[in-house]
Design an enzyme around this catalytic site. Sequence first.
Site, PDB file in Angstrom:
ATOM      1  N   ASN A   6       0.758  -1.385   0.170  1.00 14.35           N
ATOM      2  CA  ASN A   6       0.143  -0.001   0.005  1.00 14.35           C
ATOM      3  C   ASN A   6       0.806   1.055  -0.166  1.00 14.35           C
ATOM      4  O   ASN A   6       1.818   1.463   1.037  1.00 14.35           O
ATOM      5  CB  ASN A   6      -0.888  -0.066   1.139  1.00 14.35           C
ATOM      6  CG  ASN A   6      -1.678   1.217   1.326  1.00 14.35           C
ATOM      7  OD1 ASN A   6      -1.397   2.228   1.120  1.00 14.35           O
ATOM      8  ND2 ASN A   6      -3.002   1.015   1.785  1.00 14.35           N
ATOM      9  N   HIS A   9       1.245   6.083   2.053  1.00 16.31           N
ATOM     10  CA  HIS A   9       1.707   7.105   2.861  1.00 16.31           C
ATOM     11  C   HIS A   9       2.965   7.550   2.318  1.00 16.31           C
ATOM     12  O   HIS A   9       3.710   8.576   2.862  1.00 16.31           O
ATOM     13  CB  HIS A   9       2.099   6.620   4.298  1.00 16.31           C
ATOM     14  CG  HIS A   9       0.525   6.231   5.002  1.00 16.31           C
ATOM     15  ND1 HIS A   9      -0.051   7.259   5.020  1.00 16.31           N
ATOM     16  CD2 HIS A   9       0.049   5.017   5.301  1.00 16.31           C
ATOM     17  CE1 HIS A   9      -1.273   6.750   5.749  1.00 16.31           C
ATOM     18  NE2 HIS A   9      -1.234   5.492   5.681  1.00 16.31           N
ATOM     19  N   HIS A  42      -5.590   3.651  -1.586  1.00 14.04           N
ATOM     20  CA  HIS A  42      -6.880   4.188  -1.022  1.00 14.04           C
ATOM     21  C   HIS A  42      -7.219   5.475  -1.766  1.00 14.04           C
ATOM     22  O   HIS A  42      -6.327   6.466  -1.094  1.00 14.04           O
ATOM     23  CB  HIS A  42      -6.784   4.004   0.384  1.00 14.04           C
ATOM     24  CG  HIS A  42      -8.093   4.307   1.244  1.00 14.04           C
ATOM     25  ND1 HIS A  42      -8.435   4.227   2.520  1.00 14.04           N
ATOM     26  CD2 HIS A  42      -9.186   4.682   0.490  1.00 14.04           C
ATOM     27  CE1 HIS A  42      -9.553   4.425   2.664  1.00 14.04           C
ATOM     28  NE2 HIS A  42     -10.143   4.920   1.628  1.00 14.04           N
ATOM     29  N   ARG A  44      -9.098   8.394  -1.020  1.00 11.25           N
ATOM     30  CA  ARG A  44     -10.040   8.805  -0.141  1.00 11.25           C
ATOM     31  C   ARG A  44     -10.907   9.959  -0.654  1.00 11.25           C
ATOM     32  O   ARG A  44     -10.468  10.924  -1.563  1.00 11.25           O
ATOM     33  CB  ARG A  44      -9.373   9.221   1.250  1.00 11.25           C
ATOM     34  CG  ARG A  44      -8.552   8.021   1.948  1.00 11.25           C
ATOM     35  CD  ARG A  44      -8.075   8.577   3.355  1.00 11.25           C
ATOM     36  NE  ARG A  44      -9.038   8.790   4.211  1.00 11.25           N
ATOM     37  CZ  ARG A  44      -9.395   7.980   5.176  1.00 11.25           C
ATOM     38  NH1 ARG A  44      -8.588   6.828   5.505  1.00 11.25           N
ATOM     39  NH2 ARG A  44     -10.570   8.096   6.028  1.00 11.25           N
ATOM     40  N   ARG A  48      -6.797  12.978   0.824  1.00  8.27           N
ATOM     41  CA  ARG A  48      -5.667  13.530   1.791  1.00  8.27           C
ATOM     42  C   ARG A  48      -4.162  13.104   1.399  1.00  8.27           C
ATOM     43  O   ARG A  48      -3.204  13.425   1.694  1.00  8.27           O
ATOM     44  CB  ARG A  48      -5.907  13.387   3.150  1.00  8.27           C
ATOM     45  CG  ARG A  48      -5.740  11.766   3.612  1.00  8.27           C
ATOM     46  CD  ARG A  48      -5.911  11.511   5.272  1.00  8.27           C
ATOM     47  NE  ARG A  48      -7.503  11.693   5.473  1.00  8.27           N
ATOM     48  CZ  ARG A  48      -7.862  11.117   6.619  1.00  8.27           C
ATOM     49  NH1 ARG A  48      -7.113  10.267   7.292  1.00  8.27           N
ATOM     50  NH2 ARG A  48      -9.112  11.420   7.003  1.00  8.27           N
ATOM     51  N   GLU A  69      -8.534   0.688  -2.892  1.00  6.44           N
ATOM     52  CA  GLU A  69      -9.671   0.799  -1.778  1.00  6.44           C
ATOM     53  C   GLU A  69     -10.477   2.093  -1.765  1.00  6.44           C
ATOM     54  O   GLU A  69      -9.820   2.926  -2.037  1.00  6.44           O
ATOM     55  CB  GLU A  69      -8.670   0.700  -0.323  1.00  6.44           C
ATOM     56  CG  GLU A  69      -7.977  -0.407  -0.226  1.00  6.44           C
ATOM     57  CD  GLU A  69      -6.742  -0.160   1.030  1.00  6.44           C
ATOM     58  OE1 GLU A  69      -6.884   0.766   1.605  1.00  6.44           O
ATOM     59  OE2 GLU A  69      -6.140  -1.096   1.496  1.00  6.44           O
ATOM     60  N   THR A 100      -8.395   3.803   8.490  1.00  5.54           N
ATOM     61  CA  THR A 100      -9.713   3.014   8.446  1.00  5.54           C
ATOM     62  C   THR A 100      -9.931   2.453   9.758  1.00  5.54           C
ATOM     63  O   THR A 100      -9.072   1.211  10.053  1.00  5.54           O
ATOM     64  CB  THR A 100      -9.737   2.197   7.321  1.00  5.54           C
ATOM     65  OG1 THR A 100      -9.280   2.801   5.999  1.00  5.54           O
ATOM     66  CG2 THR A 100     -10.984   1.285   7.032  1.00  5.54           C
ATOM     67  N   GLU A 150     -11.197  -9.240   2.802  1.00  8.12           N
ATOM     68  CA  GLU A 150      -9.737  -8.798   3.419  1.00  8.12           C
ATOM     69  C   GLU A 150     -10.403  -8.522   5.213  1.00  8.12           C
ATOM     70  O   GLU A 150     -11.129  -7.691   5.484  1.00  8.12           O
ATOM     71  CB  GLU A 150      -9.414  -7.467   2.777  1.00  8.12           C
ATOM     72  CG  GLU A 150      -8.080  -6.954   3.795  1.00  8.12           C
ATOM     73  CD  GLU A 150      -7.294  -6.051   2.780  1.00  8.12           C
ATOM     74  OE1 GLU A 150      -7.399  -5.853   1.550  1.00  8.12           O
ATOM     75  OE2 GLU A 150      -6.422  -5.125   3.760  1.00  8.12           O
ATOM     76  N   HIS A 193      -3.887  -4.513   7.832  1.00 11.77           N
ATOM     77  CA  HIS A 193      -4.219  -3.172   8.396  1.00 11.77           C
ATOM     78  C   HIS A 193      -3.160  -3.354   9.823  1.00 11.77           C
ATOM     79  O   HIS A 193      -3.339  -4.371  10.565  1.00 11.77           O
ATOM     80  CB  HIS A 193      -5.437  -2.933   8.951  1.00 11.77           C
ATOM     81  CG  HIS A 193      -5.820  -1.385   9.354  1.00 11.77           C
ATOM     82  ND1 HIS A 193      -6.085  -0.518   8.527  1.00 11.77           N
ATOM     83  CD2 HIS A 193      -5.615  -1.002  10.456  1.00 11.77           C
ATOM     84  CE1 HIS A 193      -6.165   0.646   9.027  1.00 11.77           C
ATOM     85  NE2 HIS A 193      -5.836   0.467  10.149  1.00 11.77           N
TER      86      HIS A 193
HETATM   87  N1  PXP Z   1      -5.812  -2.921   4.142  1.00 11.05           N
HETATM   88  C1  PXP Z   1      -6.916  -2.077   4.040  1.00 11.05           C
HETATM   89  C2  PXP Z   1      -8.198  -2.492   3.565  1.00 11.05           C
HETATM   90  C3  PXP Z   1      -6.648  -0.684   4.370  1.00 11.05           C
HETATM   91  O1  PXP Z   1      -7.654   0.268   4.481  1.00 11.05           O
HETATM   92  C4  PXP Z   1      -5.110  -0.365   4.843  1.00 11.05           C
HETATM   93  C5  PXP Z   1      -4.825   1.042   5.127  1.00 11.05           C
HETATM   94  O2  PXP Z   1      -5.154   1.933   4.103  1.00 11.05           O
HETATM   95  C6  PXP Z   1      -4.385  -1.259   4.824  1.00 11.05           C
HETATM   96  C7  PXP Z   1      -4.764  -2.630   4.190  1.00 11.05           C
HETATM   97  C8  PXP Z   1      -2.702  -1.086   4.987  1.00 11.05           C
HETATM   98  O3  PXP Z   1      -2.861  -0.841   6.401  1.00 11.05           O
HETATM   99  P1  PXP Z   1      -1.248  -0.381   6.967  1.00 11.05           P
HETATM  100  O4  PXP Z   1      -1.193   1.013   6.222  1.00 11.05           O
HETATM  101  O5  PXP Z   1      -1.792  -0.319   8.545  1.00 11.05           O
HETATM  102  O6  PXP Z   1      -0.358  -1.351   6.630  1.00 11.05           O
END
Ligand code: PXP
Length: 242
Positions: A6, A9, A42, A44, A48, A69, A100, A150, A193
């Site tokens: 992901n 960030h 994601h 959003r 952001r 996402e 989330t 998921e 997550h």
């Molecule tokens: N899976 C989903 C569905 C999420 O919403 C997120 C966060 O955007 C993640 C995985 C990844 O989470 P993390 O950034 O805490 O590893």
Amino acid sequence: MRLGVNVDHVATVRQARRTFEPSPVFAALIAQQAGADQITLHLREDRRHIQDRDLELIKELVNIPVNLEMAPTEEMREIALRVRPDRITLVPERREEITTEGGLDVVSMKERLKEYLKPLKEAGIEISLFIEPDKEQIEASLYVGADAIEIHTGRYANLWNEHRFEEAREELRRIREAAIYARERGLRVYAGHGLTYHNVKEFVRELKDVVEELNIGHSIVANAVIFGFERAVKEMIKLINT
Ligand code: PXP
């Protein structure tokens, strides 16, 4: 287990200055080069971190599957139908949250979701729902036509991070039971997550036979900043001294 990286960030750091660096598109290409199985991002509602252009470029440039996402809104459905990611993962979204928090309550919106998902399914996009490890949510996910779930690992991650290991193991058992239940009903099972370099090992040890894929973001970006810091400082010193 497969890894979905992901890249949200990376964009968070860029948006702190609304500049061009660091680019989540570049990060996605490096993740692909490093062996990632999928890019997850994601988009959003408040934009952001990831921007529409990031999604378009990532879809165009990477050769591994793209998992978008998104909240179940009209705007996001239009974007998904236009950009055609390989998978969408529906997540709950509240503007004030930092990340989330909690899974999607599929049970309470199942009639609406069934209709909402139809055109996405017809477009051949894989449908995954981000839910808590709960049988009712799994049943509702089947009802609305999901291909996969998921499982939200946030509770496990928080317990582990607070060194509440017994409760963390109990949560892993709950996730395991839910994963088996979902698989028996024909759903593919992913998870993610809050997973980190510390808590991921135990998760994988306990669940690798029932969970196909993990989606991990924040911890990978956090470690990338730290691992790369020394080199970045040395490069700058070199630049200002030549
Ligand atoms: N899976 C989903 C569905 C999420 O919403 C997120 C966060 O955007 C993640 C995985 C990844 O989470 P993390 O950034 O805490 O590893």
